[in-house]
Design a protein around this motif. Structure first.
Motif, PDB file in Angstrom:
ATOM      1  N   HIS A  35       6.652  19.540  -6.677  1.00 24.34           N
ATOM      2  CA  HIS A  35       5.615  18.835  -5.918  1.00 24.34           C
ATOM      3  C   HIS A  35       4.677  19.874  -5.320  1.00 24.34           C
ATOM      4  O   HIS A  35       5.107  20.960  -4.924  1.00 24.34           O
ATOM      5  CB  HIS A  35       6.237  17.990  -4.807  1.00 24.34           C
ATOM      6  CG  HIS A  35       7.367  17.129  -5.276  1.00 24.34           C
ATOM      7  ND1 HIS A  35       7.177  15.976  -5.995  1.00 24.34           N
ATOM      8  CD2 HIS A  35       8.715  17.274  -5.151  1.00 24.34           C
ATOM      9  CE1 HIS A  35       8.349  15.436  -6.284  1.00 24.34           C
ATOM     10  NE2 HIS A  35       9.300  16.208  -5.789  1.00 24.34           N
ATOM     11  N   ASP A  47       0.818  -1.213   0.000  1.00 26.02           N
ATOM     12  CA  ASP A  47       0.000   0.000   0.000  1.00 26.02           C
ATOM     13  C   ASP A  47       0.853   1.264   0.000  1.00 26.02           C
ATOM     14  O   ASP A  47       0.481   2.280  -0.603  1.00 26.02           O
ATOM     15  CB  ASP A  47      -0.933   0.009   1.209  1.00 26.02           C
ATOM     16  CG  ASP A  47      -2.052  -1.021   1.094  1.00 26.02           C
ATOM     17  OD1 ASP A  47      -2.249  -1.564  -0.012  1.00 26.02           O
ATOM     18  OD2 ASP A  47      -2.711  -1.293   2.119  1.00 26.02           O
ATOM     19  N   ARG A  88       3.765   1.500  -1.305  1.00 30.55           N
ATOM     20  CA  ARG A  88       4.633   1.465  -2.488  1.00 30.55           C
ATOM     21  C   ARG A  88       6.107   1.464  -2.096  1.00 30.55           C
ATOM     22  O   ARG A  88       6.931   2.189  -2.675  1.00 30.55           O
ATOM     23  CB  ARG A  88       4.324   2.632  -3.433  1.00 30.55           C
ATOM     24  CG  ARG A  88       2.934   2.564  -4.044  1.00 30.55           C
ATOM     25  CD  ARG A  88       2.627   3.793  -4.889  1.00 30.55           C
ATOM     26  NE  ARG A  88       1.370   3.659  -5.597  1.00 30.55           N
ATOM     27  CZ  ARG A  88       1.247   3.217  -6.851  1.00 30.55           C
ATOM     28  NH1 ARG A  88       2.316   2.860  -7.527  1.00 30.55           N
ATOM     29  NH2 ARG A  88       0.066   3.126  -7.424  1.00 30.55           N
ATOM     30  N   ASP A 130       3.804  10.723  -2.572  1.00 26.41           N
ATOM     31  CA  ASP A 130       2.782  10.189  -3.474  1.00 26.41           C
ATOM     32  C   ASP A 130       3.264  10.394  -4.906  1.00 26.41           C
ATOM     33  O   ASP A 130       3.060  11.450  -5.505  1.00 26.41           O
ATOM     34  CB  ASP A 130       1.448  10.896  -3.253  1.00 26.41           C
ATOM     35  CG  ASP A 130       0.334  10.349  -4.144  1.00 26.41           C
ATOM     36  OD1 ASP A 130       0.614   9.460  -4.974  1.00 26.41           O
ATOM     37  OD2 ASP A 130      -0.805  10.819  -4.017  1.00 26.41           O
ATOM     38  N   ASP A 131       3.922   9.366  -5.455  1.00 32.51           N
ATOM     39  CA  ASP A 131       4.469   9.480  -6.804  1.00 32.51           C
ATOM     40  C   ASP A 131       3.396   9.433  -7.883  1.00 32.51           C
ATOM     41  O   ASP A 131       3.675   9.734  -9.045  1.00 32.51           O
ATOM     42  CB  ASP A 131       5.491   8.366  -7.053  1.00 32.51           C
ATOM     43  CG  ASP A 131       6.829   8.647  -6.383  1.00 32.51           C
ATOM     44  OD1 ASP A 131       7.169   9.834  -6.223  1.00 32.51           O
ATOM     45  OD2 ASP A 131       7.527   7.687  -6.013  1.00 32.51           O
ATOM     46  N   VAL A 132       2.179   9.059  -7.524  1.00 34.73           N
ATOM     47  CA  VAL A 132       1.109   8.955  -8.515  1.00 34.73           C
ATOM     48  C   VAL A 132       0.542  10.332  -8.856  1.00 34.73           C
ATOM     49  O   VAL A 132       0.312  10.656 -10.025  1.00 34.73           O
ATOM     50  CB  VAL A 132      -0.011   8.020  -8.020  1.00 34.73           C
ATOM     51  CG1 VAL A 132      -1.169   7.988  -9.014  1.00 34.73           C
ATOM     52  CG2 VAL A 132       0.534   6.613  -7.801  1.00 34.73           C
ATOM     53  N   THR A 133       0.323  11.173  -7.843  1.00 34.07           N
ATOM     54  CA  THR A 133      -0.364  12.448  -8.076  1.00 34.07           C
ATOM     55  C   THR A 133       0.469  13.681  -7.759  1.00 34.07           C
ATOM     56  O   THR A 133       0.079  14.790  -8.135  1.00 34.07           O
ATOM     57  CB  THR A 133      -1.653  12.520  -7.235  1.00 34.07           C
ATOM     58  OG1 THR A 133      -1.308  12.499  -5.836  1.00 34.07           O
ATOM     59  CG2 THR A 133      -2.568  11.346  -7.543  1.00 34.07           C
ATOM     60  N   ASP A 134       1.619  13.529  -7.073  1.00 32.39           N
ATOM     61  CA  ASP A 134       2.329  14.710  -6.573  1.00 32.39           C
ATOM     62  C   ASP A 134       3.653  14.971  -7.285  1.00 32.39           C
ATOM     63  O   ASP A 134       4.458  15.760  -6.812  1.00 32.39           O
ATOM     64  CB  ASP A 134       2.561  14.594  -5.062  1.00 32.39           C
ATOM     65  CG  ASP A 134       2.935  15.931  -4.433  1.00 32.39           C
ATOM     66  OD1 ASP A 134       2.412  16.967  -4.882  1.00 32.39           O
ATOM     67  OD2 ASP A 134       3.763  15.936  -3.498  1.00 32.39           O
ATOM     68  N   ASN A 135       3.915  14.307  -8.401  1.00 30.50           N
ATOM     69  CA  ASN A 135       5.058  14.648  -9.247  1.00 30.50           C
ATOM     70  C   ASN A 135       4.532  15.441 -10.441  1.00 30.50           C
ATOM     71  O   ASN A 135       3.792  14.909 -11.272  1.00 30.50           O
ATOM     72  CB  ASN A 135       5.781  13.394  -9.741  1.00 30.50           C
ATOM     73  CG  ASN A 135       6.586  12.728  -8.649  1.00 30.50           C
ATOM     74  OD1 ASN A 135       7.035  13.373  -7.707  1.00 30.50           O
ATOM     75  ND2 ASN A 135       6.775  11.430  -8.765  1.00 30.50           N
ATOM     76  N   ASP A 183      12.236   0.805  -7.536  1.00 29.14           N
ATOM     77  CA  ASP A 183      11.590   1.595  -8.586  1.00 29.14           C
ATOM     78  C   ASP A 183      12.676   2.045  -9.561  1.00 29.14           C
ATOM     79  O   ASP A 183      13.672   2.653  -9.152  1.00 29.14           O
ATOM     80  CB  ASP A 183      10.878   2.803  -7.977  1.00 29.14           C
ATOM     81  CG  ASP A 183      10.000   3.541  -8.977  1.00 29.14           C
ATOM     82  OD1 ASP A 183       9.951   3.119 -10.145  1.00 29.14           O
ATOM     83  OD2 ASP A 183       9.388   4.544  -8.588  1.00 29.14           O
ATOM     84  N   THR A 186      12.987   4.020 -13.308  1.00 28.97           N
ATOM     85  CA  THR A 186      12.205   4.737 -14.314  1.00 28.97           C
ATOM     86  C   THR A 186      13.095   5.314 -15.402  1.00 28.97           C
ATOM     87  O   THR A 186      14.204   5.789 -15.135  1.00 28.97           O
ATOM     88  CB  THR A 186      11.379   5.871 -13.672  1.00 28.97           C
ATOM     89  OG1 THR A 186      10.615   6.525 -14.690  1.00 28.97           O
ATOM     90  CG2 THR A 186      12.258   6.898 -12.973  1.00 28.97           C
TER      91      THR A 186
END
Length: 206
Positions: A108, A49, A51, A194-199, A55, A57
């Protein structure tokens, strides 16, 4: 990116981290079957949960050596705790930026972070400020803390951090970074990640 390439990056990253005295937690070495089993039985649900873990990328560009980053998330808090101001409101990562391997310009909206050169070469950080709406402003500089010392930087100025040095970045501080004259092990200590919404990237990322 091929699985063999990913495995090579992970092996090299583990070796570099160990060379500077950092040992990853046991879950870093679980095989996929063990990880799935522990998540399914609930014992590792928090790891999934939050994450935590590996990683790698290339920012969707397919040129990892030029535009990419290795990360390992060691711990990560809960956004609801951050919103109420208590509990697990922090996160920690280890990153590796290779020589001339760029992490592209981004900011961010929520996360504040300390970026720390944990060892290796020079960490180069290019910085810009934001406009009144938080958007990238190519004509605005920033004021940041480097190990507690206030520094005013001109738009696009490159801050160079030697091993042991750090910079504190707040929401709206636009930054890109890379290793200069070699590879760099980077520590990141931050508020909840929160790498999904805050980058938020200046240029579209695939």
């Amino acid at each position: 990116m091929k699985r063999s390439r990913i495995n090579d990056i992970m092996t090299a990253a583990d070796e570099m981290m160990r060379s500077f005295g950092f040992t990853l937690p046991p879950f870093a070495y679980w095989n996929p079957e063990e990880f799935r089993a522990r998540v399914n039985d609930g014992s590792a649900r928090r790891i999934a949960d939050a994450r935590l873990g590996w990683d790698i990328t290339d920012y969707g560009q397919g040129e990892f050596d030029k535009l990419g980053l290795f990360l390992f998330t060691l711990r990560n808090g809960i956004l609801s705790d951050l919103e109420r101001g208590r509990g697990m409101v922090y996160a920690e990562k280890l990153l590796i930026s290779r020589q001339d391997q760029v992490s592209p310009m981004h900011t961010h909206f929520i996360k504040s972070e300390d970026i720390i050169n944990r060892g290796g070469a020079i960490l180069a950080v290019e910085l810009f400020g934001s406009d009144a709406n938080g958007n990238f402003d190519g004509e605005k500089g920033v004021t940041v803390l480097t190990d507690g010392l206030e520094r005013r930087l001109q738009p696009g100025e490159v801050l160079k951090l030697a091993p042991g040095e750090s910079v504190t970045l707040n929401p709206g501080d636009w930054h890109a970074f890379w290793g200069e004259n070699g590879d760099v092990l980077i520590g990141e200590v931050s508020t909840v990640n929160d790498d999904v919404t805050d980058n938020v990237f200046r240029e579209p990322i695939g």
